[in-house]
Scaffold this motif. Sequence first.
Motif, mmCIF file in Angstrom:
data_model
loop_
_atom_site.group_PDB
_atom_site.id
_atom_site.type_symbol
_atom_site.label_atom_id
_atom_site.label_comp_id
_atom_site.label_asym_id
_atom_site.label_seq_id
_atom_site.Cartn_x
_atom_site.Cartn_y
_atom_site.Cartn_z
ATOM 1 N N ALA A 86 0.832 -1.311 0.159
ATOM 2 C CA ALA A 86 0.225 -0.079 -0.029
ATOM 3 C C ALA A 86 0.827 1.434 0.160
ATOM 4 C CB ALA A 86 -0.994 -0.049 1.239
ATOM 5 N N LEU A 87 0.446 2.449 -0.455
ATOM 6 C CA LEU A 87 0.900 3.847 -0.427
ATOM 7 C C LEU A 87 -0.003 4.456 0.558
ATOM 8 C CD1 LEU A 87 1.629 4.972 -4.069
ATOM 9 C CD2 LEU A 87 3.349 4.440 -2.195
ATOM 10 N N HIS A 88 0.824 5.186 1.278
ATOM 11 C CA HIS A 88 0.077 6.160 2.409
ATOM 12 C C HIS A 88 0.608 7.361 2.227
ATOM 13 C CE1 HIS A 88 1.007 1.931 4.336
ATOM 14 N NE2 HIS A 88 -0.452 2.342 4.773
ATOM 15 N N VAL A 89 -0.274 8.380 2.936
ATOM 16 C CA VAL A 89 0.023 9.902 2.847
ATOM 17 C C VAL A 89 1.483 10.168 3.188
ATOM 18 C CG1 VAL A 89 -0.624 12.180 3.870
ATOM 19 C CG2 VAL A 89 -2.330 10.555 3.165
ATOM 20 N N SER A 90 2.168 9.466 3.835
ATOM 21 C CA SER A 90 3.490 9.521 4.243
ATOM 22 C C SER A 90 4.444 9.499 3.053
ATOM 23 C CB SER A 90 4.006 8.835 5.376
ATOM 24 O OG SER A 90 3.762 7.507 5.070
ATOM 25 N N ASP A 91 4.009 8.738 2.004
ATOM 26 C CA ASP A 91 4.758 8.677 0.882
ATOM 27 C C ASP A 91 4.543 9.862 0.057
ATOM 28 O OD1 ASP A 91 5.664 6.033 1.671
ATOM 29 O OD2 ASP A 91 3.622 5.448 1.151
ATOM 30 N N LEU A 92 3.658 10.653 0.205
ATOM 31 C CA LEU A 92 3.535 11.934 -0.924
ATOM 32 C C LEU A 92 4.984 12.691 -0.594
ATOM 33 C CD1 LEU A 92 -0.173 12.938 -0.359
ATOM 34 C CD2 LEU A 92 0.963 11.712 -2.650
ATOM 35 N N LYS A 93 5.435 13.431 -1.908
ATOM 36 C CA LYS A 93 6.419 14.462 -1.788
ATOM 37 C C LYS A 93 6.001 15.784 -1.903
ATOM 38 C CE LYS A 93 9.684 11.081 -4.136
ATOM 39 N NZ LYS A 93 10.678 10.695 -5.143
ATOM 40 N N VAL A 94 6.320 16.685 -1.108
ATOM 41 C CA VAL A 94 5.983 18.064 -0.746
ATOM 42 C C VAL A 94 7.189 18.869 -0.981
ATOM 43 C CG1 VAL A 94 3.717 17.278 0.315
ATOM 44 C CG2 VAL A 94 5.764 18.108 1.696
ATOM 45 N N SER A 95 6.764 20.243 -1.392
ATOM 46 C CA SER A 95 7.924 21.202 -1.622
ATOM 47 C C SER A 95 7.341 22.551 -1.092
ATOM 48 C CB SER A 95 8.515 21.152 -2.938
ATOM 49 O OG SER A 95 7.608 21.658 -3.764
ATOM 50 N N GLY A 96 8.355 23.421 -0.825
ATOM 51 C CA GLY A 96 8.068 24.994 -0.490
ATOM 52 C C GLY A 96 7.370 25.035 1.046
ATOM 53 N N SER A 97 6.357 25.705 0.795
ATOM 54 C CA SER A 97 5.508 25.990 2.392
ATOM 55 C C SER A 97 4.536 24.971 2.473
ATOM 56 C CB SER A 97 4.859 27.250 2.350
ATOM 57 O OG SER A 97 3.923 27.477 1.381
ATOM 58 N N VAL A 98 4.409 24.079 1.769
ATOM 59 C CA VAL A 98 3.338 22.899 1.828
ATOM 60 C C VAL A 98 3.607 22.096 3.042
ATOM 61 C CG1 VAL A 98 2.165 21.008 0.823
ATOM 62 C CG2 VAL A 98 2.991 22.823 -0.782
ATOM 63 N N LYS A 99 2.457 22.116 3.865
ATOM 64 C CA LYS A 99 2.460 21.182 4.792
ATOM 65 C C LYS A 99 1.135 20.076 4.949
ATOM 66 C CE LYS A 99 1.859 21.284 10.227
ATOM 67 N NZ LYS A 99 1.706 22.100 11.305
ATOM 68 N N ILE A 100 1.498 19.027 5.013
ATOM 69 C CA ILE A 100 0.274 17.848 4.904
ATOM 70 C C ILE A 100 -0.381 17.896 6.226
ATOM 71 C CG2 ILE A 100 -0.486 15.746 4.283
ATOM 72 C CD1 ILE A 100 1.650 15.499 2.262
#
Length: 216
Positions: A156-170
């Motif tokens: 499975a893939l989880h939200v923790s696997d998403l790549k973010v950049s800049g000011s983005v906070k999940i």
Amino acid sequence: MKNRIELSVEPRETGKHNSRTLRTNRKVPAVIYGAVTPTNVHVYEGDIVKYNTRAYENALFNLKSSDKNANGKVVLIKQVDVHPLTRRPQHVDFIALDLSKTVRVHVEIRLEGKAIGLSEGGLLQQVARQVEIECLPTEIPEFFTADVSNLGVGDALHVSDLKVSGSVKIITGAEQTIAVVSAQEEEVVATPAAAAPAAAAAPAAAAKAPAAPAKK
């Protein structure tokens, strides 16, 4: 920097009668709130129909108006109320933004790649289609991509696997599942051959049963 779309709005009078008149003339009552004094305006129905779609989700709009409280403001479409039968827009909420402060929005997740588990007989399921984030308005991503290529059966893939950049906070929990490859359950179906012995047993049993005595 995120592109912005120019949108014309004009001041309006409040009240049910005025709102009905606007809708008859293909105009939609709206309100602007947030980083601005709450302001009542109207917007052309055709513009809302065009921009109230997934393609323009989280789009930034530069307002053009004769109302100084609205003119030049940068807004997001927060909510569009539609008629349950005609599906025509009935009211719009705009949220005015302070470009130096973060905002919370939901962003689409798109899957890419072909999971290796599919060739193993697995079934790919997308569990979450959006994720909530917090970031500066000018850094809102159009969408996130999640690569499922390496997923085997049971992976499975989880939200923790998403790549973010800049000011983005999940904001959505890191343990939230995005996609999973599960094993397909095999359905057991009775074949005619399997059913034949049972069917043949019935006449045989009937033959062995004693005959009923004749009535006098």
